[in-house]
Design an enzyme around this catalytic site. Structure first.
Site, PDB file in Angstrom:
ATOM      1  N   ARG A  81     -11.907  -1.258  12.900  1.00 57.86           N
ATOM      2  CA  ARG A  81     -11.756  -0.830  11.576  1.00 57.86           C
ATOM      3  C   ARG A  81     -12.231  -1.689  10.408  1.00 57.86           C
ATOM      4  O   ARG A  81     -11.910  -2.851   9.878  1.00 57.86           O
ATOM      5  CB  ARG A  81     -10.093  -0.986  11.213  1.00 57.86           C
ATOM      6  CG  ARG A  81      -9.313   0.409  11.590  1.00 57.86           C
ATOM      7  CD  ARG A  81      -8.030   0.278  10.782  1.00 57.86           C
ATOM      8  NE  ARG A  81      -6.976   0.422  11.592  1.00 57.86           N
ATOM      9  CZ  ARG A  81      -5.781   0.221  11.137  1.00 57.86           C
ATOM     10  NH1 ARG A  81      -5.615  -0.429   9.560  1.00 57.86           N
ATOM     11  NH2 ARG A  81      -4.671  -0.024  11.745  1.00 57.86           N
TER      12      ARG A  81
ATOM     13  N   LYS B  82       0.862  -1.151   0.019  1.00 55.28           N
ATOM     14  CA  LYS B  82      -0.041   0.006   0.080  1.00 55.28           C
ATOM     15  C   LYS B  82       0.781   1.226  -0.115  1.00 55.28           C
ATOM     16  O   LYS B  82       2.071   1.063   0.355  1.00 55.28           O
ATOM     17  CB  LYS B  82      -0.904   0.033   1.240  1.00 55.28           C
ATOM     18  CG  LYS B  82      -0.041   0.135   2.552  1.00 55.28           C
ATOM     19  CD  LYS B  82      -1.288  -0.096   3.772  1.00 55.28           C
ATOM     20  CE  LYS B  82      -0.496  -0.112   4.887  1.00 55.28           C
ATOM     21  NZ  LYS B  82      -1.200  -0.889   6.254  1.00 55.28           N
TER      22      LYS B  82
ATOM     23  N   TYR C  89      26.415  26.987   9.337  1.00 52.76           N
ATOM     24  CA  TYR C  89      25.679  25.862   8.930  1.00 52.76           C
ATOM     25  C   TYR C  89      25.952  25.576   7.223  1.00 52.76           C
ATOM     26  O   TYR C  89      26.263  26.500   6.586  1.00 52.76           O
ATOM     27  CB  TYR C  89      24.134  26.409   8.700  1.00 52.76           C
ATOM     28  CG  TYR C  89      23.753  27.071  10.252  1.00 52.76           C
ATOM     29  CD1 TYR C  89      23.764  26.306  11.134  1.00 52.76           C
ATOM     30  CD2 TYR C  89      23.515  28.458  10.409  1.00 52.76           C
ATOM     31  CE1 TYR C  89      23.572  26.552  12.539  1.00 52.76           C
ATOM     32  CE2 TYR C  89      23.189  28.978  11.687  1.00 52.76           C
ATOM     33  CZ  TYR C  89      23.242  28.002  12.637  1.00 52.76           C
ATOM     34  OH  TYR C  89      22.817  28.589  13.913  1.00 52.76           O
TER      35      TYR C  89
HETATM   36  C1  LIG Z   1      -0.528  -2.020   6.604  1.00 52.48           C
HETATM   37  C2  LIG Z   1      -1.001  -3.303   6.882  1.00 52.48           C
HETATM   38  C3  LIG Z   1      -0.357  -4.402   7.038  1.00 52.48           C
HETATM   39  C4  LIG Z   1       1.206  -4.472   7.083  1.00 52.48           C
HETATM   40  O1  LIG Z   1       1.382  -3.796   8.408  1.00 52.48           O
HETATM   41  P1  LIG Z   1       3.190  -3.783   8.376  1.00 52.48           P
HETATM   42  O2  LIG Z   1       3.354  -3.598  10.074  1.00 52.48           O
HETATM   43  O3  LIG Z   1       3.790  -2.633   7.848  1.00 52.48           O
HETATM   44  O4  LIG Z   1       3.658  -4.912   8.317  1.00 52.48           O
HETATM   45  C5  LIG Z   1      -0.936  -5.773   7.267  1.00 52.48           C
HETATM   46  N1  LIG Z   1      -2.413  -5.674   7.283  1.00 52.48           N
HETATM   47  C6  LIG Z   1      -3.283  -4.546   7.031  1.00 52.48           C
HETATM   48  C7  LIG Z   1      -4.546  -4.696   7.019  1.00 52.48           C
HETATM   49  C8  LIG Z   1      -2.469  -3.370   6.819  1.00 52.48           C
HETATM   50  O5  LIG Z   1      -3.232  -2.161   6.789  1.00 52.48           O
END
Ligand SMILES: *Cc1c(COP(=O)(O)O)cnc(C)c1O
Length: 349
Positions: free
Chosen positions: A132, A33, A255
């Site tokens: 969620r 994602k 700087y």
């Molecule tokens: C983002 C996400 C993951 C992955 O989480 P990480 O901690 O980055 O491995 C897994 N499942 C869902 C539903 C997510 O939204």
């Protein structure tokens, strides 16, 4: 702006191998994602597919379709956000596995699959406490019964039962897992035989073997981003794959000015709180502007010197999670902020 994000695809491949070795025999779903956590969707999924990854976690259907375009027909692609009828149709057409955590949405999806004359694979989501989008336990028995009917009709195939956990405390995760186990029993009682049971993300996939089931959904660890407050990447056998660099564009008395600022993704709250890597070691990040920032000078600094904000490779290095911890967030947040305008440079053996 002179910044660029170097993405080490060899490190990605090594991390994927490490995650697979750790969670085996459970399968790895690589979560991609947010443009593969800011590293660039297409190079990441193509590299991962070539390394044998066969499941991708895409968040929304649009991203799922982009993964399908990038890796072809064989991959299994899981998306869990479908916002419209168009999304559902696109998911059916793109042979995306859909996460469904709502009874009405299941009906809409079934209708789209019926209209298309193609069964769709679904992963039913139980709300184990995060609230969620998942089906609440009180509605779950009716939901799985309905899914079993739609499956018997040949409209859907129930490929999975899943949930998402907070991974913030072991005891809360244990409570969530108890609800998940109950949900699996209910699905079995309804006559469902989901091949893919999945619950864990990065942290639990390494630390809690009983959370692995058939598959783990891992994003952060594959990119070498450790959990805030958790073990180091080194300890986990992982390497950060991203390195954010910027050039010195001006040298002053106290700087140097670098060509990277808040608009390109450097959180302004890091001002005076973080250090960055320079050719002479670590130096304070003194001020963060819109497109430029100031770093404490070092002897012999010249225009064109490279400063590393995070990532491996120079003295005084910091990881994205090190920076995140300074401002009370998580490493993913730092990686995701890097603007799409910052050039990505890929290295692969
Ligand atoms: C983002 C996400 C993951 C992955 O989480 P990480 O901690 O980055 O491995 C897994 N499942 C869902 C539903 C997510 O939204």
């Amino acid at each position: 702006m002179t910044a660029r994000l170097h993405v080490d695809l060899d490190a990605l491949v090594a991390n994927i191998a490490q995650v697979r070795a750790t969670v085996s025999p459970a399968e790895l779903m690589l979560v991609v994602k947010d443009d593969a956590y800011g590293h660039g969707l297409e190079p990441v999924v193509q590299t991962a597919a070539a390394a044998g990854v066969s499941w991708f976690g895409a968040f929304d259907v649009r991203t799922g379709c982009a993964v399908r375009d990038a890796v072809g027909d064989d991959a299994r692609i899981f998306a869990w956000i479908a916002a419209s009828r168009d999304d559902l149709e696109a998911a059916v057409a793109g042979r995306i596995d859909l996460g469904i955590g709502d009874a009405d949405l299941l009906e809409e999806l079934a209708e789209a699959a019926r209209d298309a004359g193609a069964p769709v694979r679904v992963h039913l989501k139980i709300d184990t406490g995060l609230h969620r989008n998942g089906v609440r336990p009180e509605q779950w028995p009716a939901f799985v019964s309905r899914a079993a009917i739609l499956e018997a009709d040949g409209v859907i195939e129930v490929a999975g039962v899943w949930s998402h956990i907070a991974e913030a405390s072991d005891s809360e995760d244990d409570d969530a897992r108890a609800v998940y186990e109950w949900a699996l029993d209910q699905a079995t009682a309804a006559g469902l035989r989901p091949a893919m049971r999945h619950l864990a993300a990065s942290a639990a996939s390494f630390a809690r073997p009983e959370f692995r089931y058939d598959m783990v959904r891992v994003g952060a660890f594959c990119y070498g981003i450790r959990s805030a407050g958790g073990p180091s990447a080194d300890h986990l056998g992982l390497r950060p794959i991203g390195r954010l660099d910027a050039d010195v564009v001006e040298v002053g008395g106290e700087y140097v000015r670098i060509g990277l600022g808040a608009l390109e993704g450097l959180p302004s709250s890091l001002q005076r709180r973080a250090t960055v890597g320079t050719p002479a070691g670590s130096r304070a990040l003194v001020a963060i502007g819109g497109t430029e920032s100031l770093v404490a000078v070092w002897p012999d600094a010249v225009v064109g010197d490279v400063v590393t904000v995070y990532g491996p490779g120079v003295s005084g290095e910091r990881t994205a999670t090190d920076l995140a911890e300074i401002i009370g967030t998580i490493g993913e947040e730092i990686a995701l902020r890097v603007s799409p305008l910052v050039e990505r440079r890929y290295t692969r053996r």
